[in-house]
Design a protein around this motif. Structure first.
Motif, mmCIF file in Angstrom:
data_model
loop_
_atom_site.group_PDB
_atom_site.id
_atom_site.type_symbol
_atom_site.label_atom_id
_atom_site.label_comp_id
_atom_site.label_asym_id
_atom_site.label_seq_id
_atom_site.Cartn_x
_atom_site.Cartn_y
_atom_site.Cartn_z
ATOM 1 N N ASN A 293 0.837 -1.202 0.000
ATOM 2 C CA ASN A 293 0.000 0.000 0.000
ATOM 3 C C ASN A 293 0.874 1.255 0.000
ATOM 4 N N GLU B 184 -10.876 10.971 0.937
ATOM 5 C CA GLU B 184 -11.969 10.430 1.749
ATOM 6 C C GLU B 184 -12.181 8.939 1.469
ATOM 7 N N HIS C 92 -10.025 6.876 0.083
ATOM 8 C CA HIS C 92 -8.811 6.147 0.464
ATOM 9 C C HIS C 92 -8.819 5.864 1.968
ATOM 10 N N ARG C 93 -9.211 6.836 2.746
ATOM 11 C CA ARG C 93 -9.296 6.657 4.203
ATOM 12 C C ARG C 93 -10.334 5.583 4.539
ATOM 13 N N GLU C 94 -11.498 5.642 3.872
ATOM 14 C CA GLU C 94 -12.563 4.674 4.146
ATOM 15 C C GLU C 94 -12.156 3.254 3.738
ATOM 16 N N GLY D 21 -7.971 2.932 5.148
ATOM 17 C CA GLY D 21 -7.659 3.374 6.501
ATOM 18 C C GLY D 21 -6.338 4.116 6.580
ATOM 19 N N LEU D 22 -5.934 4.722 5.466
ATOM 20 C CA LEU D 22 -4.626 5.360 5.370
ATOM 21 C C LEU D 22 -4.740 6.794 4.870
ATOM 22 N N ASP D 23 -3.650 7.528 5.025
ATOM 23 C CA ASP D 23 -3.555 8.914 4.590
ATOM 24 C C ASP D 23 -3.225 8.953 3.092
#
Length: 181
Positions: free
Chosen positions: A12, A42, A44-46, A49-51
């Motif tokens: 990732n 948004e 990518h975070r969902e 779970g990353l920045d």
């Protein structure tokens, strides 16, 4: 042992650092597939779970260092299509086209039924080509049949069995026979 085999890793790339990127480029690795799976921070975070911004900066650093060193590392960016991101596929392609060597769009994996994905892979009329085209070694050294082998049915580890022996083992041969039947 496998002089013409290409070595690829999938990551990732969220934890990449300048030093890790230098090591990667010096390693002789043939290919890296980076799982980005979104075109927005948004999503990518969902999904991951990353920045997103940090990960994209890491990818951009890899690409810049690869160009500066003329390292032949082949870089692929992948996008697993799922409910949260399918509307972003065109934007993802627009962002990454001409920046990386290859973009892969693939459907989400249900990990042998552990996750509810429709339609199920069990309904596919096509055999799993992972069993004949590649051998998957997980981060703990276990051999895996493919993306459907979330239980580790092979029960072999690279520390205990040579790669070619595992690939030619009874468990792989039996699974190939089932798939190709």
């Amino acid at each position: 042992l496998f002089p013409s085999a290409r070595v690829r890793i999938t990551s990732n790339f969220a934890l990449a650092t300048p030093e890790k990127i230098d090591d990667l480029l010096d390693s002789g690795l043939d290919m890296i597939q980076i799982s980005l799976n979104a075109a927005t921070k948004e999503s990518h975070r969902e999904i991951m779970g990353l920045d997103y911004e940090k990960t994209v900066k890491n990818v951009e650093m890899l690409l810049a260092k690869r160009e500066a060193t003329q390292t032949p590392l082949y870089v692929t960016i992948s996008f697993v299509i799922c409910e949260q991101n399918y509307e972003q596929a065109k934007e993802f392609a627009r962002i990454w086209t001409r920046r990386v060597d290859r973009i892969i769009f693939q459907r989400a994996v249900d990990w042998g039924g552990a996750i509810n994905i429709q339609p199920s892979y069990e309904d596919s009329p096509y055999p799993c080509m992972d069993l004949v085209e590649r051998i998957v070694i997980l981060s703990n050294g276990d051999f895996s049949m493919c993306c459907q082998d979330h239980l580790g049915v092979v029960k072999m580890n690279v520390r205990d069995a040579p790669i070619l022996s595992a690939f030619k083992s009874r468990v792989f041969e039996d699974m190939r026979a089932v798939q190709l039947d």
